[in-house]
Design a protein around this motif. Structure first.
Motif, PDB file in Angstrom:
ATOM      1  N   VAL A   1      -9.432  -1.312  -1.566  1.00  0.00           N
ATOM      2  CA  VAL A   1      -8.009  -1.063  -1.818  1.00  0.00           C
ATOM      3  C   VAL A   1      -7.782  -0.838  -3.307  1.00  0.00           C
ATOM      4  O   VAL A   1      -7.016   0.039  -3.713  1.00  0.00           O
ATOM      5  CB  VAL A   1      -7.155  -2.247  -1.314  1.00  0.00           C
ATOM      6  N   PHE A   2      -8.492  -1.606  -4.130  1.00  0.00           N
ATOM      7  CA  PHE A   2      -8.308  -1.512  -5.585  1.00  0.00           C
ATOM      8  C   PHE A   2      -8.712  -0.143  -6.105  1.00  0.00           C
ATOM      9  O   PHE A   2      -7.943   0.528  -6.805  1.00  0.00           O
ATOM     10  CB  PHE A   2      -9.126  -2.606  -6.278  1.00  0.00           C
ATOM     11  N   TYR A   3      -9.923   0.325  -5.745  1.00  0.00           N
ATOM     12  CA  TYR A   3     -10.383   1.571  -6.362  1.00  0.00           C
ATOM     13  C   TYR A   3      -9.918   2.829  -5.637  1.00  0.00           C
ATOM     14  O   TYR A   3     -10.019   3.922  -6.187  1.00  0.00           O
ATOM     15  CB  TYR A   3     -11.898   1.575  -6.578  1.00  0.00           C
ATOM     16  N   THR A   4      -9.411   2.703  -4.402  1.00  0.00           N
ATOM     17  CA  THR A   4      -8.921   3.899  -3.717  1.00  0.00           C
ATOM     18  C   THR A   4      -7.398   4.029  -3.764  1.00  0.00           C
ATOM     19  O   THR A   4      -6.883   5.131  -3.546  1.00  0.00           O
ATOM     20  CB  THR A   4      -9.359   3.915  -2.242  1.00  0.00           C
ATOM     21  N   ILE A   5      -6.694   2.938  -4.029  1.00  0.00           N
ATOM     22  CA  ILE A   5      -5.228   2.986  -3.992  1.00  0.00           C
ATOM     23  C   ILE A   5      -4.598   2.472  -5.283  1.00  0.00           C
ATOM     24  O   ILE A   5      -3.734   3.122  -5.874  1.00  0.00           O
ATOM     25  CB  ILE A   5      -4.682   2.182  -2.782  1.00  0.00           C
ATOM     26  N   VAL A   6      -5.045   1.290  -5.753  1.00  0.00           N
ATOM     27  CA  VAL A   6      -4.436   0.698  -6.945  1.00  0.00           C
ATOM     28  C   VAL A   6      -4.785   1.499  -8.198  1.00  0.00           C
ATOM     29  O   VAL A   6      -3.896   1.869  -8.974  1.00  0.00           O
ATOM     30  CB  VAL A   6      -4.878  -0.775  -7.104  1.00  0.00           C
ATOM     31  N   THR A   7      -6.080   1.764  -8.400  1.00  0.00           N
ATOM     32  CA  THR A   7      -6.501   2.484  -9.604  1.00  0.00           C
ATOM     33  C   THR A   7      -5.876   3.876  -9.724  1.00  0.00           C
ATOM     34  O   THR A   7      -5.407   4.255 -10.806  1.00  0.00           O
ATOM     35  CB  THR A   7      -8.038   2.581  -9.664  1.00  0.00           C
ATOM     36  N   PRO A   8      -5.839   4.690  -8.652  1.00  0.00           N
ATOM     37  CA  PRO A   8      -5.165   5.993  -8.781  1.00  0.00           C
ATOM     38  C   PRO A   8      -3.694   5.887  -9.141  1.00  0.00           C
ATOM     39  O   PRO A   8      -3.136   6.819  -9.743  1.00  0.00           O
ATOM     40  CB  PRO A   8      -5.336   6.616  -7.385  1.00  0.00           C
ATOM     41  N   ALA A   9      -3.056   4.764  -8.776  1.00  0.00           N
ATOM     42  CA  ALA A   9      -1.656   4.579  -9.152  1.00  0.00           C
ATOM     43  C   ALA A   9      -1.520   4.173 -10.618  1.00  0.00           C
ATOM     44  O   ALA A   9      -0.551   4.536 -11.294  1.00  0.00           O
ATOM     45  CB  ALA A   9      -1.009   3.520  -8.257  1.00  0.00           C
ATOM     46  N   LEU A  10      -2.516   3.431 -11.135  1.00  0.00           N
ATOM     47  CA  LEU A  10      -2.432   2.921 -12.504  1.00  0.00           C
ATOM     48  C   LEU A  10      -2.870   3.940 -13.548  1.00  0.00           C
ATOM     49  O   LEU A  10      -2.323   3.978 -14.655  1.00  0.00           O
ATOM     50  CB  LEU A  10      -3.290   1.656 -12.642  1.00  0.00           C
ATOM     51  N   ASN A  11      -3.874   4.760 -13.213  1.00  0.00           N
ATOM     52  CA  ASN A  11      -4.465   5.652 -14.222  1.00  0.00           C
ATOM     53  C   ASN A  11      -3.452   6.534 -14.940  1.00  0.00           C
ATOM     54  O   ASN A  11      -3.440   6.587 -16.181  1.00  0.00           O
ATOM     55  CB  ASN A  11      -5.558   6.510 -13.589  1.00  0.00           C
ATOM     56  N   PRO A  12      -2.585   7.268 -14.225  1.00  0.00           N
ATOM     57  CA  PRO A  12      -1.639   8.121 -14.962  1.00  0.00           C
ATOM     58  C   PRO A  12      -0.642   7.320 -15.783  1.00  0.00           C
ATOM     59  O   PRO A  12      -0.187   7.789 -16.837  1.00  0.00           O
ATOM     60  CB  PRO A  12      -0.939   8.918 -13.847  1.00  0.00           C
ATOM     61  N   LEU A  13      -0.310   6.104 -15.330  1.00  0.00           N
ATOM     62  CA  LEU A  13       0.609   5.261 -16.103  1.00  0.00           C
ATOM     63  C   LEU A  13      -0.065   4.789 -17.388  1.00  0.00           C
ATOM     64  O   LEU A  13       0.555   4.743 -18.452  1.00  0.00           O
ATOM     65  CB  LEU A  13       1.051   4.056 -15.262  1.00  0.00           C
ATOM     66  N   ILE A  14      -1.346   4.437 -17.302  1.00  0.00           N
ATOM     67  CA  ILE A  14      -2.092   4.004 -18.483  1.00  0.00           C
ATOM     68  C   ILE A  14      -2.139   5.120 -19.519  1.00  0.00           C
ATOM     69  O   ILE A  14      -1.967   4.887 -20.722  1.00  0.00           O
ATOM     70  CB  ILE A  14      -3.520   3.580 -18.085  1.00  0.00           C
ATOM     71  N   TYR A  15      -2.349   6.347 -19.061  1.00  0.00           N
ATOM     72  CA  TYR A  15      -2.471   7.469 -19.986  1.00  0.00           C
ATOM     73  C   TYR A  15      -1.127   7.938 -20.537  1.00  0.00           C
ATOM     74  O   TYR A  15      -1.075   8.515 -21.625  1.00  0.00           O
ATOM     75  CB  TYR A  15      -3.161   8.650 -19.300  1.00  0.00           C
TER      76      TYR A  15
ATOM     77  N   ILE B   1       0.836  -1.209   0.000  1.00  0.00           N
ATOM     78  CA  ILE B   1       0.000   0.000   0.000  1.00  0.00           C
ATOM     79  C   ILE B   1       0.865   1.250   0.000  1.00  0.00           C
ATOM     80  O   ILE B   1       0.582   2.227  -0.709  1.00  0.00           O
ATOM     81  CB  ILE B   1      -0.950  -0.006   1.213  1.00  0.00           C
ATOM     82  N   MET B   2       1.952   1.219   0.782  1.00  0.00           N
ATOM     83  CA  MET B   2       2.851   2.375   0.827  1.00  0.00           C
ATOM     84  C   MET B   2       3.483   2.637  -0.541  1.00  0.00           C
ATOM     85  O   MET B   2       3.543   3.788  -1.010  1.00  0.00           O
ATOM     86  CB  MET B   2       3.946   2.148   1.874  1.00  0.00           C
ATOM     87  N   ILE B   3       3.924   1.570  -1.212  1.00  0.00           N
ATOM     88  CA  ILE B   3       4.539   1.723  -2.532  1.00  0.00           C
ATOM     89  C   ILE B   3       3.528   2.249  -3.536  1.00  0.00           C
ATOM     90  O   ILE B   3       3.809   3.163  -4.318  1.00  0.00           O
ATOM     91  CB  ILE B   3       5.135   0.376  -3.008  1.00  0.00           C
ATOM     92  N   LEU B   4       2.326   1.670  -3.516  1.00  0.00           N
ATOM     93  CA  LEU B   4       1.285   2.109  -4.449  1.00  0.00           C
ATOM     94  C   LEU B   4       0.900   3.567  -4.204  1.00  0.00           C
ATOM     95  O   LEU B   4       0.650   4.323  -5.155  1.00  0.00           O
ATOM     96  CB  LEU B   4       0.054   1.208  -4.317  1.00  0.00           C
ATOM     97  N   TYR B   5       0.852   3.960  -2.929  1.00  0.00           N
ATOM     98  CA  TYR B   5       0.508   5.350  -2.621  1.00  0.00           C
ATOM     99  C   TYR B   5       1.595   6.294  -3.134  1.00  0.00           C
ATOM    100  O   TYR B   5       1.286   7.354  -3.711  1.00  0.00           O
ATOM    101  CB  TYR B   5       0.315   5.526  -1.122  1.00  0.00           C
ATOM    102  N   LEU B   6       2.846   5.920  -2.947  1.00  0.00           N
ATOM    103  CA  LEU B   6       3.942   6.753  -3.449  1.00  0.00           C
ATOM    104  C   LEU B   6       3.905   6.844  -4.971  1.00  0.00           C
ATOM    105  O   LEU B   6       4.155   7.915  -5.544  1.00  0.00           O
ATOM    106  CB  LEU B   6       5.285   6.191  -2.973  1.00  0.00           C
ATOM    107  N   VAL B   7       3.597   5.719  -5.624  1.00  0.00           N
ATOM    108  CA  VAL B   7       3.466   5.733  -7.080  1.00  0.00           C
ATOM    109  C   VAL B   7       2.312   6.651  -7.493  1.00  0.00           C
ATOM    110  O   VAL B   7       2.419   7.430  -8.449  1.00  0.00           O
ATOM    111  CB  VAL B   7       3.234   4.305  -7.621  1.00  0.00           C
ATOM    112  N   ALA B   8       1.187   6.565  -6.759  1.00  0.00           N
ATOM    113  CA  ALA B   8       0.004   7.361  -7.097  1.00  0.00           C
ATOM    114  C   ALA B   8       0.283   8.855  -6.971  1.00  0.00           C
ATOM    115  O   ALA B   8      -0.047   9.635  -7.878  1.00  0.00           O
ATOM    116  CB  ALA B   8      -1.172   6.964  -6.202  1.00  0.00           C
TER     117      ALA B   8
END
Length: 314
Positions: free
Chosen positions: A276-290, A31-38
């Protein structure tokens, strides 16, 4: 039930995945890594869109709003989750619970509406390329953003006010990652069945109307793409739309499972994983996808480190 004989609750315990998993340290690190990525990826994307003139176009303006919503969404959940676990405290006051609910509902609802406007933007870009900058002029873009925030915050205010007016006098444990309506209503010592039905009905409606608009927009987009004469033009159009469709799939996949499926198909563990998926994982993935397959964004990144000059577009 006589409420005068009941001690009402003024704080709660958030019991999320970290409290129920067998590997809390590993999950905490993830979670910490994903938050930092987000925060890094969304913050960088916001910086690029704000500073590079080539990204001063409607598509990226709307994308910057999505990044802002993702950044705020993950920030109201991840830091508290991590601090609670590391400090051994997982309490949240009644007022803080209501505030967290209001902000989460506002951001989730605003993103729901904004994704529909982003689909409309792609429709205009492909169906009316010559009039794109007129139809999507700054005033229209700001109106789209304003409508997203206003409708979402108004809905969130109504839901939060009504949810928090119930007397809570049962177990203080909210078996969820954050304060949300349905997990909180399980602690109410009043009949909430009619309100839960209304929440379900309005939630489905609030999700399906923008989703229908998105599907309609992309149906028209695909029809237009197949009429583009050049293979390069088709590829560029599909590539631009595929990023948005991927984000739509991530958002609505989790949202439909959480808010459309009947409660009989839910259990606390699944709901916490999805949270966890929609509050932490998705915000980390969205900018990478775009950004990873987007030449404009990668060009802006090179520009900000001094490798390429910018050319204004808007």
């Amino acid at each position: 039930m006589e409420l005068s004989n009941i001690t009402l609750i003024d704080s709660f315990f958030l019991v999320g995945l970290l409290q129920e998993t067998r590997f809390p340290e590993l999950l905490c690190a993830a979670i910490m890594i994903l938050y930092l990525v987000a925060i890094t990826s969304n913050g960088l994307l916001l910086l690029l869109i704000a500073t590079d003139n080539r990204l001063h176009v409607p598509m990226y303006f709307l994308l910057s709003q999505l990044s802002l919503m993702d950044l705020l969404f993950t920030t109201i959940v991840a830091p508290k989750t991590l601090v609670d676990y590391l400090s051994g405290q997982n309490t949240i006051s009644f007022i803080s619970c209501g505030f967290q609910m209001f902000v989460a509902l506002t951001l989730g609802g605003a993103e729901d509406i904004l994704l529909a406007f982003m689909a409309y933007d792609r429709y205009v870009a492909i169906h009316h390329p010559l009039n794109y900058m007129v139809l999507m002029r700054p005033k229209v873009c700001w109106s789209m953003v304003g409508v997203s925030w206003f409708l979402a915050s108004l809905s969130a205010l109504v839901y939060t006010s009504y949810t928090m007016h119930f007397p809570f006098c049962r177990n203080q444990e909210i078996r969820h990652l954050l304060c949300e309506i349905l997990p909180l209503l399980k602690l109410a010592c009043a009949d909430t069945s009619q309100y839960e039905l209304m929440v379900y009905t309005m939630g489905v409606t609030f999700l399906l109307i923008p989703l229908s608009a998105i599907l309609a927009s992309y149906t028209l987009v695909l029809v237009a793409v197949f009429h583009i004469p050049s293979a390069q033009g088709k590829k560029k159009a599909l590539l631009t739309c595929s990023s948005h469709l991927t984000v739509v799939g991530l958002y609505y996949g989790a949202a439909i499972f959480m808010y459309v499926l009947p409660s009989a198909y839910h259990n606390p563990w699944q709901d916490n994983v999805l949270s966890v998926f929609y509050t932490i994982v998705t915000p980390a993935l969205n900018p990478l996808i775009y950004s990873l397959r987007n030449k404009d964004v990668m060009g802006a990144l090179k520009n900000i480190i001094g490798k390429e000059p910018s050319r204004p577009k808007w």
